[in-house]
Design an enzyme around this catalytic site. Structure first.
Site, PDB file in Angstrom:
ATOM      1  N   GLY A  72       0.848  -1.018  -0.039  1.00 19.99           N
ATOM      2  CA  GLY A  72       0.025  -0.094  -0.080  1.00 19.99           C
ATOM      3  C   GLY A  72       0.766   1.139  -0.092  1.00 19.99           C
ATOM      4  N   GLY A 146      -5.660  -8.335  -6.476  1.00 17.61           N
ATOM      5  CA  GLY A 146      -4.252  -7.752  -7.291  1.00 17.61           C
ATOM      6  C   GLY A 146      -3.344  -9.174  -6.952  1.00 17.61           C
ATOM      7  N   ILE A 148      -1.538 -10.024  -4.397  1.00 16.42           N
ATOM      8  CA  ILE A 148      -1.387 -10.632  -3.087  1.00 16.42           C
ATOM      9  C   ILE A 148      -2.882 -11.424  -3.285  1.00 16.42           C
ATOM     10  CG2 ILE A 148      -2.018 -10.098  -0.510  1.00 16.42           C
ATOM     11  CD1 ILE A 148      -0.032  -7.896  -0.975  1.00 16.42           C
ATOM     12  N   ARG A 169     -11.614  -3.755  -8.333  1.00 11.61           N
ATOM     13  CA  ARG A 169     -12.007  -2.534  -8.880  1.00 11.61           C
ATOM     14  C   ARG A 169     -12.796  -2.505 -10.032  1.00 11.61           C
ATOM     15  NH1 ARG A 169      -7.925   2.367  -9.511  1.00 11.61           N
ATOM     16  NH2 ARG A 169      -7.062   0.639 -11.023  1.00 11.61           N
ATOM     17  N   ARG A 172     -12.374  -8.238 -14.896  1.00 12.57           N
ATOM     18  CA  ARG A 172     -11.389  -8.845 -15.970  1.00 12.57           C
ATOM     19  C   ARG A 172     -11.422 -10.409 -16.005  1.00 12.57           C
ATOM     20  NH1 ARG A 172      -8.181  -7.148 -11.723  1.00 12.57           N
ATOM     21  NH2 ARG A 172      -6.732  -8.755 -10.842  1.00 12.57           N
ATOM     22  N   ARG A 228      -5.932  -3.206   5.046  1.00 18.51           N
ATOM     23  CA  ARG A 228      -5.937  -1.853   5.680  1.00 18.51           C
ATOM     24  C   ARG A 228      -7.023  -1.760   6.654  1.00 18.51           C
ATOM     25  NH1 ARG A 228      -1.128  -1.922   4.443  1.00 18.51           N
ATOM     26  NH2 ARG A 228       0.013  -0.519   3.701  1.00 18.51           N
ATOM     27  N   ASP A 251      -5.433  -8.700  11.085  1.00 18.21           N
ATOM     28  CA  ASP A 251      -4.128  -8.387  11.096  1.00 18.21           C
ATOM     29  C   ASP A 251      -3.950  -6.710  10.993  1.00 18.21           C
ATOM     30  OD1 ASP A 251      -1.133  -8.985  11.053  1.00 18.21           O
ATOM     31  OD2 ASP A 251      -1.266  -8.183   8.905  1.00 18.21           O
ATOM     32  N   HIS A 275      -0.499  -6.602  12.684  1.00 20.69           N
ATOM     33  CA  HIS A 275       0.046  -5.992  11.435  1.00 20.69           C
ATOM     34  C   HIS A 275       1.403  -6.692  11.003  1.00 20.69           C
ATOM     35  CE1 HIS A 275      -0.134  -2.530   8.433  1.00 20.69           C
ATOM     36  NE2 HIS A 275       0.242  -3.672   8.014  1.00 20.69           N
ATOM     37  N   GLY A 277       1.513  -9.010   8.375  1.00 25.49           N
ATOM     38  CA  GLY A 277       1.608  -9.697   7.218  1.00 25.49           C
ATOM     39  C   GLY A 277       2.654  -9.607   6.374  1.00 25.49           C
TER      40      GLY A 277
END
Length: 316
Positions: A72, A146, A148, A169, A172, A228, A251, A275, A277
Site C-alpha cells: 500500500g 491484485g 496478493i 475495482r 476482468r 488496511r 491483521d 499487522h 502480514g
C-alpha cells in the site's frame, strides 16, 4: 549520475546496486544523512510509525522517484503534495505476496479450527475437544484481487475449497476465472463462508466493510482483513461480533495500533495479529531484489516497475 539515492537498508548489504548514484542510508533516524534537496530516488523507511517517512518530503525538491517497501502507498500519499510534478510513486508489488498470503491462510485456518481456544485451554492445562469447521468445501470471497489476492488463491486451492470468488475495482478475466467488479459485492457476499480483504486503502475502499456489507454476509461467516484497518468500519463490526453472528481475523485494525482497553480486544470470535502480514524472513531478500532492479532502471532511464501514480497528473 551523481544524484542521491536514499535507502532504508545499508547499501553495502544490497548486492548489485548500479554504480553512479551516491547512496545514503536512512531508516527514519532523527538526523537526515544528507540534504533532502539532493535526493533523486527516495525509498521510504518500512513499518515506521507516526509519519516518519513523510518528514523529508517537503524538502525533496529534486526527487524523481518515491519507492515504498509496502504494497500500500496510502501512508506516503499525504506527502506527495510537497513534491514537484512528474515524480513517480512506486509500490512493492512482488515483495509481500508470499508473506501476506501465508498469514491470510494462517488466520483462516486458526479461526475456523479454533486454535486461539486451544492455546487458552493449554495455558489453563485443560483438555477439551469439539467439532470445528474445516476450510474444505467452503466458499471464499477475495475482495481485492491484485497480486496478493491471487497469491492467497494460490494457497487456498490445495485445501479443497468449494469455490473462490474474486472482486477487484473493475471486471476482468484470469486463468482461474472471472474477477467481478466492486459493484457485484452485494450479490456475492451472501454466498461466502469466508471473506478475505486484500484491497488497497483508497477513497473507494475506505469504510467499504460497513453495516450494510456486514449484514449481507451469511450467518457464521468469517471476515479476514490483511488489507488496511480503514477498509473496515470497526463500530459496525463490533455488534456483529458481540452477537456471535460473524467471526473475524484481523491483521490490521482501525484504530491502529489498537489501544489498550479497546472493545475489539475482547470481542467474541475475533483473532487479532499486530499487522505482521509483511515483516517475515521472506521480506528482505525480495525487498533487496526490488530495489536493485528499480535503481538500475532509474539509472539506465528505463521504465520503472510498479508505478502507482505520477505527481502533477489528475490521479493525485
Amino acid at each position: 549520475m551523481t544524484a542521491d539515492v536514499w535507502l532504508p537498508i545499508p547499501p553495502d548489504e544490497i548486492a548489485g546496486l548500479p554504480q553512479g548514484p551516491t547512496y545514503r542510508f536512512w531508516d527514519g533516524a532523527e538526523e537526515f544523512p544528507a540534504d533532502p534537496a539532493d535526493c533523486a530516488f527516495y525509498v521510504v523507511p518500512y513499518m515506521k510509525p507516526g509519519g516518519v517517512g513523510l518528514r523529508p518530503m517537503p524538502r525533496m525538491s529534486s526527487v524523481r522517484v518515491v519507492q515504498t517497501l509496502s504494497a500500500g502507498t496510502d501512508h506516503v500519499e499525504p506527502g506527495l503534495r510537497y513534491l514537484p510534478p512528474g515524480v513517480r510513486l512506486c509500490n512493492a508489488r512482488g515483495v509481500h505476496e508470499a508473506s501476506t498470503s501465508e498469514l491470510a491462510l494462517t488466520l483462516i485456518l486458526a479461526s475456523l479450527r479454533g486454535i486461539p481456544d486451544f492455546v487458552r485451554a493449554q495455558d489453563r492445562g485443560e483438555w477439551g475437544g469439539g467439532f470445528r469447521p474445516a476450510l474444505a468445501d467452503k466458499n471464499v470471497l477475495i475482495v481485492g484481487y491484485g497480486s496478493i489476492g491471487a497469491a492467497i488463491e494460490d494457497r487456498l486451492v490445495p485445501f479443497e475449497v468449494a469455490r473462490v470468488a474474486r472482486v477487484a475495482r473493475s471486471a476482468r478475466t484470469t486463468e482461474r476465472g472471472p474477477v467481478h467488479p466492486l459493484t457485484d459485492l452485494h450479490s456475492l457476499l451472501p454466498q461466502a463462508d469466508v471473506v478475505v480483504l486484500s484491497t488497497p486503502l483508497t477513497e473507494a475502499t475506505r469504510g467499504l466493510v460497513d453495516a450494510d456489507f456486514l449484514a449481507r454476509m451469511k450467518d457464521g461467516a468469517l471476515l479476514v482483513n490483511v488489507a488496511r484497518g480503514g477498509v473496515v468500519d470497526t463500530k459496525a463490526l463490533l455488534p456483529e461480533l458481540d452477537s456471535g453472528r460473524l467471526t473475524a481475523a484481523l491483521d490490521v485494525t482501525d484504530p491502529e495500533p489498537l489501544p489498550p482497553g479497546h472493545p475489539l480486544w475482547h470481542a467474541p470470535g475475533v483473532l487479532i495479529s499486530p499487522h505482521v502480514g509483511g515483516p517475515t524472513s521472506a521480506f528482505m531478500p525480495r525487498a533487496k531484489r526490488l530495489l536493485t532492479d528499480q535503481v538500475r532502471r532509474f539509472v539506465n532511464q528505463e521504465p520503472l516497475a510498479n508505478v502507482v501514480l505520477t505527481t502533477g497528473t489528475a490521479s493525485v
